[in-house]
Design a protein around this motif. Sequence first.
Motif, PDB file in Angstrom:
ATOM      1  N   SER A 154      57.850  14.108 -50.367  1.00 27.89           N
ATOM      2  CA  SER A 154      56.651  14.934 -50.243  1.00 27.89           C
ATOM      3  C   SER A 154      56.948  16.172 -49.402  1.00 27.89           C
ATOM      4  O   SER A 154      58.000  16.274 -48.758  1.00 27.89           O
ATOM      5  CB  SER A 154      55.507  14.142 -49.601  1.00 27.89           C
ATOM      6  N   ARG A 621      50.142   9.206 -54.400  1.00 33.02           N
ATOM      7  CA  ARG A 621      50.793  10.163 -53.511  1.00 33.02           C
ATOM      8  C   ARG A 621      52.303  10.159 -53.703  1.00 33.02           C
ATOM      9  O   ARG A 621      52.885   9.225 -54.237  1.00 33.02           O
ATOM     10  CB  ARG A 621      50.468   9.839 -52.054  1.00 33.02           C
ATOM     11  N   ASP A 622      52.931  11.250 -53.217  1.00 36.91           N
ATOM     12  CA  ASP A 622      54.377  11.417 -53.197  1.00 36.91           C
ATOM     13  C   ASP A 622      54.940  11.362 -54.617  1.00 36.91           C
ATOM     14  O   ASP A 622      54.232  11.577 -55.581  1.00 36.91           O
ATOM     15  CB  ASP A 622      55.022  10.379 -52.281  1.00 36.91           C
TER      16      ASP A 622
END
Length: 650
Positions: A154, A621-622
């Motif tokens: 990220s 996420r990520d």
Amino acid sequence: MRATKIQTLFLVLLLLSWLPITAATSRAALPEAAKPTEELLPASLETALYRLPEGDPSGKVLAVLTLVSAPGWHAYAVGPAASGQSAQASLRAGDATAVALFPPGTPQPDTLQPDKNVLVYEGKTTIFVPISETMFHAPALTGTMRVFSCSATSCWPSTLPVSIPLSGRDAQSLPPAESAPWWPLFSALRSAALAMPSAACPEPTHPGVPRHDARQDAAGKAAPSSDIPDLTPRFFTPALEVSGLLKAALLAFLAGLILNFMPCVLPVVSLKLSGLLAISGEEGKAERRRILREHNFFFALGIVLYFLLLSLVLGAFGLAWGEMFQSSALAVVVATVLFALSLSLFGVFHLPVVDLKISSGGRGHTRRGAFLTGMLTTLLATPCSGPFLGGVLAWTLLQPLPVVMTVFAAIGLGMASPYGVLAMWPRLVRFLPRPGAWMQGLEKAMAFLLAATCLYFLALLPSHRVLPALLALWATGLGAFIFGKSGHLARGRLQRLGMIAAALVITGGGLAFALTYAPAAQAQWVEYTPEAFAERLGKDNLVLDFTADWCPTCKLLERTVLTPDRLTSWSGQGKVVFMKVDLTRQTPPAMALLRALGSQSIPVAAFFPAGSEAKSPLVLRDLYTARQFEQALDEAFGKLTGKRLEAKNP
């Protein structure tokens, strides 16, 4: 009494023994984004002041800012690189701007894009801010440092505040800078900054990121502005610059004459001159002169009339010279016509309307053919430019329409002047080379030149239009072959008409397909605005993708997971709206939304289902795979759509 005390002690011990378990359970129950470690920024700043040696050219005091990157993270360094966005500092001491001296970064291949190099700061990085005598009397050194940090999964921008008190400090009480371990590095950066001040703290830029403009309008909103300063250009040939109609017309006439020799026009002009040689070899002096006058007059008329029509189009629509070739349709049509002309020169078929074959002699030079050939020649001249034309057009296209038409008529007269002269004095054709067998070789050479000109027009097309255009050329070749075979004397009239109709249908069908072709509809990203988000929230199945130009992880996902084909499939199956949230520049509403989703870094994809569950979005996420994205779509929207979403992998 003793028993009661023992029971109380036992309960206290039991309660204390449960506290770690309860705390661990509570922490486990929190969303991952809400863990305290997730809220920490991946970069921090440590500050200190040092005393510079007496007479140091950079100032009296040195502020040292130590950038500390968290383990597993790196910040993009100042300097040119193929990926990432440079660190930047905005610092002031009173009314003076303080310059930050950034050390060079360490080059390394980008983790996610190994073909690109990045400059990074890892661990602790020392940044120097010299403070002059005047600046040292200011209350404090204040401002911000903005760094862009990335890990293996990220990225996140960090805005680090700087506030170092200066007022009332005794410089002599500060530790000496020359005894610090970083002194050799500072000495080198200081020398480079003194030699080239503009390079001391370059303004970081990134492709596609607009530069910041702090000017605002009366309402407090950012005023639209241009980064182009007020320029006063100087011209290498000022005598060729135009300021009046007479000079513009004279230079336009010369420019038009020179256009006959430009690469775009030369193939057709050479063929027409070769055709004149064929005419000059015909029997009958009177008939030869009549054909020469007629051909050259209508050829010149086609040139002048085309320029007048062009002036009307450019003047009415405010277009630039050659800008109409931004139309893919026009480029396809011109390429097809030129390809047909080249096939006629190769002897595949006889083109009755515009015939460039030398062997046609006087038969091919009808009034209509000469007129249309003149217009075609001028059309090919439009993408070209030549001497004198730049200054003429720069002045002319800003004038009223009558002036534009006058100047363009002068260009047309200049280009048509050689043919007008031959129309008035056809006997001048005797100065041309005598016709012979060599002209057949010239005809084939010009055919190859016309085919090469087709390639030029194909190169103007966007990539998705090239294959349909090639199909149109293939259809034209097949149609030309059938059309040429239809003229065989042994065939009956109905058979010839049928072959001609088939040739026209094939050619017309290929051209129509190329002109009307449109690629498969792609899923369109909706640009995020607070209003657009509020309008669609709860009404549509909504996917928000948080991305930024400085985030290589996000760009990798766009190329590998969020491809147009997959988005089209996902959008169609689940009636999903994809909204892109661009964080390339800090946008407070978008940043607040990201934090409300429990995230402090990107990439992030948030899935908002329609209906009552809209305020309980699913967050991905990520780094993630296409399979994980599909599973998130199915989990967020599957119950509402009644079926599982599957993307077609290319």
